[in-house]
Design an enzyme around this catalytic site. Structure first.
Site: not given
Length: 344
Positions: A67, A166, A189-190, A259, A283
């Site tokens: 950061y 999730t 995701r798989d 993210g 964001f």
């Protein structure tokens, strides 16, 4: 005659056990549990006995040094948490010992047993609030609420699309959207447990859930059926997952990136910019300017939902003494999908 002044010993906190890092780097090697001596409690300070604090990806990124703004070292990790007022400074009137409080987000230092900070950094909440929700409300649920409220104008019947469904933010998106009559399309995701994950998300209120491989078709919008094309996309993964998300967006849609879990860049085709007029935004909660009053109103709203059982997400409570085990799980080393919440 000289005036006489009474000198009282300064109030001090109890000694504290803390997760401290002395340099930036791989979090599992640079941080360790350390005892911190008592700290003086000034007149406007409160001493808080911490009860619970999560391990968020942002906490790990901060310690890794990725950061742009960093606290001076050495520093105590942890960016949010809940505690109980242990004692107060002589000028403090709004708090009393025993009050349940949460701290302002991204003020470093939640991973310790006692904290001494200026009273304005704390917010009193209802004592009936489950501590695991109080500990985790000020970063992920607030981020979800803000992104739903302030990038596009959503009305009942509209749709959103997201990857990372999730995650706690993702689970909050689904539930908060459902409360407002907004449809959610979710990309996961798989994995061998994809069907189980789909079932859980649908129970939370998801309208559609697709694995990435299911979207490996030319016209993904056919999969929507009667669900409207989404005007807002929420991306926390990047890479292919972001590319798939953009495919769903309607003309003039907006994708917000908060993210980059895959650590792959966001790739958007030229045609989506030219012919669909797609807008890309970013964001970061830490740089979000919001009045303290509004922020705390949102906290109270979200915790009210949690107390009523209307806002739920998966967590795993872990003793602070097992900090390094919780850290490994938070970093995905044991396949855990649940948010790790330290209990002090």
């Amino acid at each position: 005659m000289l005036s006489q002044q009474s000198h009282f010993p300064a109030a001090m906190s109890p000694p504290s056990m803390a997760a401290v890092y002395y340099k930036y780097g791989p979090v599992d090697t640079v941080i360790r549990l350390t005892e911190i001596p008592p700290v003086e409690i000034s007149e406007n300070d409160v001493c808080v006995k911490m009860l619970a604090a999560p391990i968020n990806p942002a906490d790990i990124n901060r310690i890794e040094g990725v950061y742009p703004n960093q606290p001076p070292l050495p520093a105590v990790g942890g960016g949010e948490g809940v505690g109980e007022i242990h004692s107060v400074g002589s000028a403090v009137k709004v708090f009393s010992p025993g009050d349940l409080v949460i701290r302002s987000p991204y003020v470093p230092g939640a991973w310790q047993t006692y904290m001494v900070e200026e009273q304005s950094l704390w917010h009193k909440i209802d004592k009936s609030t489950p501590i695991e929700y109080a500990a985790t409300v000020s970063v992920n649920p607030v981020s979800a609420l803000r992104m739903l409220n302030e990038f596009v104008t959503l009305k009942p019947g509209d749709s959103i699309v997201q990857n990372g469904a999730t995650s706690i933010v993702g689970q909050c998106f689904i539930q908060l959207a459902r409360f407002r009559g907004i449809h959610s399309i979710n990309i996961i995701r798989d994995s061998p447990k994809s069907d189980e994950v789909k079932e859980k998300l649908i129970k939370l209120g998801a309208d559609k859930v697709f694995t990435e491989s299911e979207l490996d078709v030319k016209r993904v919008k056919i999969l929507l059926g009667d669900t409207p094309e989404p005007i807002l996309g929420l991306n926390c993964v990047g890479g292919n997952a972001a590319t798939l998300l953009v495919k769903f967006l309607k003309q003039g849609g907006t994708m917000v990136t908060y993210g980059g879990m895959s650590r792959d860049p966001v790739v958007v085709s030229t045609s989506n910019f030219i012919f669909k007029d797609i807008t890309l935004k970013g964001f970061w909660l830490q740089e979000w300017k919001l009045s303290k009053t509004k922020y705390r109103d949102w906290i109270d709203y979200l915790l009210g939902l949690a107390r009523a059982g209307k806002l739920k997400y998966e967590m795993e409570l872990v003793s602070f003494n097992d900090f390094h085990k919780a850290l490994e799980k938070a970093m995905g080393k044991h396949g855990s999908q649940r948010k790790q919440v330290l209990i002090f």
